[in-house]
Design an enzyme around this catalytic site. Structure first.
Site, mmCIF file in Angstrom:
data_model
loop_
_atom_site.group_PDB
_atom_site.id
_atom_site.type_symbol
_atom_site.label_atom_id
_atom_site.label_comp_id
_atom_site.label_asym_id
_atom_site.label_seq_id
_atom_site.Cartn_x
_atom_site.Cartn_y
_atom_site.Cartn_z
ATOM 1 N N ASP A 1 -0.752 3.650 -2.983
ATOM 2 C CA ASP A 1 -1.094 2.427 -3.711
ATOM 3 C C ASP A 1 -0.676 2.539 -5.182
ATOM 4 O O ASP A 1 -1.125 3.442 -5.898
ATOM 5 C CB ASP A 1 -2.614 2.224 -3.582
ATOM 6 C CG ASP A 1 -3.107 1.009 -4.358
ATOM 7 O OD1 ASP A 1 -2.268 0.215 -4.838
ATOM 8 O OD2 ASP A 1 -4.331 0.867 -4.495
ATOM 9 N N ASP B 1 4.341 -8.758 -3.343
ATOM 10 C CA ASP B 1 3.862 -9.669 -2.289
ATOM 11 C C ASP B 1 3.069 -10.808 -2.921
ATOM 12 O O ASP B 1 2.151 -10.568 -3.709
ATOM 13 C CB ASP B 1 2.964 -8.905 -1.307
ATOM 14 C CG ASP B 1 3.760 -7.888 -0.492
ATOM 15 O OD1 ASP B 1 4.965 -8.112 -0.279
ATOM 16 O OD2 ASP B 1 3.179 -6.868 -0.084
ATOM 17 N N LYS C 1 -2.314 -17.491 0.069
ATOM 18 C CA LYS C 1 -3.589 -18.208 0.273
ATOM 19 C C LYS C 1 -4.551 -17.932 -0.873
ATOM 20 O O LYS C 1 -4.663 -16.785 -1.336
ATOM 21 C CB LYS C 1 -4.239 -17.750 1.584
ATOM 22 C CG LYS C 1 -3.486 -18.227 2.808
ATOM 23 C CD LYS C 1 -4.221 -17.830 4.057
ATOM 24 C CE LYS C 1 -3.392 -18.192 5.284
ATOM 25 N NZ LYS C 1 -3.875 -17.551 6.502
ATOM 26 N N GLU D 1 15.888 -9.504 -4.393
ATOM 27 C CA GLU D 1 16.691 -10.362 -5.268
ATOM 28 C C GLU D 1 17.937 -10.822 -4.506
ATOM 29 O O GLU D 1 18.328 -11.991 -4.559
ATOM 30 C CB GLU D 1 17.122 -9.657 -6.561
ATOM 31 C CG GLU D 1 17.690 -10.703 -7.521
ATOM 32 C CD GLU D 1 18.742 -10.255 -8.522
ATOM 33 O OE1 GLU D 1 19.102 -11.085 -9.368
ATOM 34 O OE2 GLU D 1 19.223 -9.125 -8.457
HETATM 35 C C1 LIG Z 1 8.114 -8.281 -1.141
HETATM 36 S S1 LIG Z 1 8.385 -6.568 -1.073
HETATM 37 C C2 LIG Z 1 9.552 -6.275 -2.395
HETATM 38 C C3 LIG Z 1 10.226 -4.935 -2.277
HETATM 39 C C4 LIG Z 1 11.221 -4.627 -3.403
HETATM 40 N N1 LIG Z 1 10.544 -4.519 -4.688
HETATM 41 C C5 LIG Z 1 12.306 -5.672 -3.489
HETATM 42 O O1 LIG Z 1 12.274 -6.461 -4.434
HETATM 43 O O2 LIG Z 1 13.162 -5.686 -2.585
HETATM 44 C C6 LIG Z 1 6.890 -5.931 -1.783
HETATM 45 C C7 LIG Z 1 6.727 -4.441 -1.539
HETATM 46 O O3 LIG Z 1 5.587 -3.975 -2.238
HETATM 47 C C8 LIG Z 1 4.879 -3.086 -1.366
HETATM 48 N N2 LIG Z 1 3.491 -3.057 -1.841
HETATM 49 C C9 LIG Z 1 2.561 -4.033 -1.720
HETATM 50 N N3 LIG Z 1 1.406 -3.662 -2.295
HETATM 51 C C10 LIG Z 1 1.602 -2.420 -2.809
HETATM 52 C C11 LIG Z 1 0.796 -1.504 -3.524
HETATM 53 N N4 LIG Z 1 -0.480 -1.790 -3.821
HETATM 54 N N5 LIG Z 1 1.325 -0.321 -3.873
HETATM 55 C C12 LIG Z 1 2.606 -0.013 -3.571
HETATM 56 N N6 LIG Z 1 3.419 -0.837 -2.883
HETATM 57 C C13 LIG Z 1 2.935 -2.037 -2.520
HETATM 58 C C14 LIG Z 1 5.074 -3.685 0.001
HETATM 59 O O4 LIG Z 1 4.826 -2.769 1.042
HETATM 60 C C15 LIG Z 1 6.538 -4.118 -0.067
HETATM 61 O O5 LIG Z 1 7.422 -3.092 0.306
#
Ligand SMILES: C[S@@+](CC[C@H](N)C(=O)[O-])C[C@H]1O[C@@H](n2cnc3c(N)ncnc32)[C@H](O)[C@@H]1O
Length: 228
Positions: free
Chosen positions: A95, A118, A122, A194
């Site tokens: 995390d 992410d 909601k 991106e």
């Molecule tokens: C929408 S993806 C974007 C991935 C990358 N940054 C990109 O732009 O291609 C969001 C990523 O953040 C990770 N993620 C979400 N919450 C997280 C957290 N608390 N700590 C670390 N990673 C997290 C997800 O598993 C996912 O791989």
């Protein structure tokens, strides 16, 4: 993330020096663990690791630390680093909020990068967003003077809400506008998200903030550069 299945990882790749569990990371992260004294850049939510590998190659004088909560993506990103024989970047599975809060000392990072976190659309899920008040306060604490926070997203509401929150809970200066560059090849994007967003013809919202610079409130700052 990712709609397509991830490519298989070559079992011959040695990930032991590129992939770490959060509990194996020292508190605080120090030069001994990183292998040298060098400016540290941290990426939260590294996904498949495109930013981490490209930035590490572009800035060999820096050390990079990515953190990704989903094990299969953390492994994938570590495999990318190992395959490209990148020595100045590593990925932690865990995390990002815990890594920044519990493992990074005050003023220890030259940059923190958050790309396409992410969105948690909601209303009842918005509290799960990575860029919340506590995390932003921690980011400000770990940035060294002159250090920067880079935040990009394709979700306008998350972008605007985060800019307002940064202004409210930190003294970071910005947003500085960030220019969009034309890709020179198929993977010449900051991250996979991106690439996906721009190939779909959708808008990317980009901002940079700096620690220890006077705040600019003029309307010209924070101009959003939309895809051409
Ligand atoms: C929408 S993806 C974007 C991935 C990358 N940054 C990109 O732009 O291609 C969001 C990523 O953040 C990770 N993620 C979400 N919450 C997280 C957290 N608390 N700590 C670390 N990673 C997290 C997800 O598993 C996912 O791989």
């Amino acid at each position: 993330m990712g709609r397509r299945a991830l490519r298989k990882i070559d079992p011959a790749l040695d990930l032991s020096r590129r992939l770490f569990a959060l509990d194996a990371v020292p508190r605080p992260v120090d030069a001994a663990w990183l292998g040298r004294r060098a400016p540290l850049e941290v990426e939260a939510g590294s996904g498949k690791g495109l930013f981490l590998s490209a930035a590490a190659m572009q800035r060999p004088e820096h050390e990079f630390l990515g953190i990704e909560i989903r094990p299969k993506y953390a492994r994938f990103a570590a495999a990318r680093l190992a395959k490209q024989q990148i020595k100045n970047a590593r990925i932690v599975c865990g995390d990002a909020q815990r890594l920044v809060r519990e493992h990074l000392a005050d003023s220890s990072a030259a940059a923190v990068h958050v790309y396409f976190p992410d969105p948690w659309w909601k209303a009842r899920h918005k509290k799960r967003r990575l860029l919340n008040e506590l995390f932003l306060r921690d980011v400000e604490r770990v940035l060294q003077p002159g250090g920067s926070l880079h935040f990009w997203t394709d979700v306008e509401e998350y972008f605007q809400a985060t800019l307002a929150l940064i202004r409210e809970v930190t003294k970071l200066a910005g947003p500085l506008s960030v220019a969009e560059s034309a890709p020179q090849h198929d993977l010449d994007y900051r991250t996979h998200f991106e690439r996906r967003t721009r190939l779909a013809g959708e808008r990317v919202y980009r901002a940079e903030f700096r620690k220890g610079e006077p705040r600019q409130d003029s309307p010209g700052r924070g101009r959003i550069v939309s895809p051409s």
